[in-house]
Each structure stands twice: as C-alpha cells, then as structure tokens.
Design an enzyme around this catalytic site. Structure first.
Site, PDB file in Angstrom:
ATOM      1  N   ARG A  18     -25.536   6.029   1.647  1.00 51.85           N
ATOM      2  CA  ARG A  18     -25.274   5.752   0.231  1.00 51.85           C
ATOM      3  C   ARG A  18     -26.549   5.873  -0.597  1.00 51.85           C
ATOM      4  O   ARG A  18     -26.560   6.506  -1.648  1.00 51.85           O
ATOM      5  CB  ARG A  18     -24.656   4.359   0.097  1.00 51.85           C
ATOM      6  CG  ARG A  18     -23.715   4.228  -1.060  1.00 51.85           C
ATOM      7  CD  ARG A  18     -22.985   2.932  -0.975  1.00 51.85           C
ATOM      8  NE  ARG A  18     -23.895   1.825  -1.203  1.00 51.85           N
ATOM      9  CZ  ARG A  18     -23.555   0.709  -1.816  1.00 51.85           C
ATOM     10  NH1 ARG A  18     -22.339   0.522  -2.231  1.00 51.85           N
ATOM     11  NH2 ARG A  18     -24.421  -0.244  -1.986  1.00 51.85           N
ATOM     12  N   ASN A  36     -18.665   1.820  -0.825  1.00 51.99           N
ATOM     13  CA  ASN A  36     -18.154   1.846   0.536  1.00 51.99           C
ATOM     14  C   ASN A  36     -16.698   1.419   0.493  1.00 51.99           C
ATOM     15  O   ASN A  36     -16.349   0.482  -0.225  1.00 51.99           O
ATOM     16  CB  ASN A  36     -18.926   0.873   1.431  1.00 51.99           C
ATOM     17  CG  ASN A  36     -20.341   1.326   1.707  1.00 51.99           C
ATOM     18  OD1 ASN A  36     -20.633   2.512   1.699  1.00 51.99           O
ATOM     19  ND2 ASN A  36     -21.226   0.387   1.963  1.00 51.99           N
TER      20      ASN A  36
END
Length: 92
Positions: A18, A36
């Site tokens: 990420r 997420n």
C-alpha cells in the site's frame, strides 16, 4: 482526466504494498484513495491523465512486491469519489 478502480489480489497486505503504491502514484501525478479489504485484496481508486493512469496500472503489476501479486483487476471509474471505508487518500 482518466480514472480507474484497481483490485489487487495476492499476499499484498502487511508487506508494504500500500505504501509503495501511494509513493508510485504520487511520482506519476496520480490522485486517489486506497484501502485494504477484509478478503485480503487492496482496492485503489486512481485518477490522472490517461498515460499516467496506464503507467500506474502497469506498475501495480510489476512493483517491488510483484511476486506476491496474483492478479490486478482494472475497471473504468467514471468519476473518482471518496467511498465509505477508504482509509488513505493520496494526492499528486
């Protein structure tokens, strides 16, 4: 401005994917949101000029965690917007 939604599958959570995606997006002048998902995927809404969005999509397949990416599903997103549940916003 072009926009897309990417669903990145594989072992991509808790390995820095990420943060890498956000850094790469900023370098390519992409704006968007990332989060997420509970099923282990990472969802990204990305917007920018068409060439930059395409380069970002390719980078998501080939990034430093590419061995852990099993699939990147890309869908056109007519107008990027903040959706409930997104945890991190990035701007160019």
């Amino acid at each position: 401005m072009d926009a897309c939604r990417l669903l990145v599958e594989g072992r991509v959570q808790r390995v820095g994917y990420r943060d890498w995606a956000v850094k790469t997006a900023k370098e390519l002048n992409i704006t968007g949101w990332i989060r997420n998902l509970q099923d282990g995927r990472v969802e990204i809404l990305a917007a920018g000029d068409a060439g930059a969005v395409e380069a970002f999509t390719e980078a998501c397949h080939e990034g430093p965690r590419a061995a852990q990416v099993s699939r990147v599903d890309v869908q056109a997103e007519p107008s990027p917007r903040m959706l409930k549940g997104f945890t991190k916003r990035f701007t160019a």
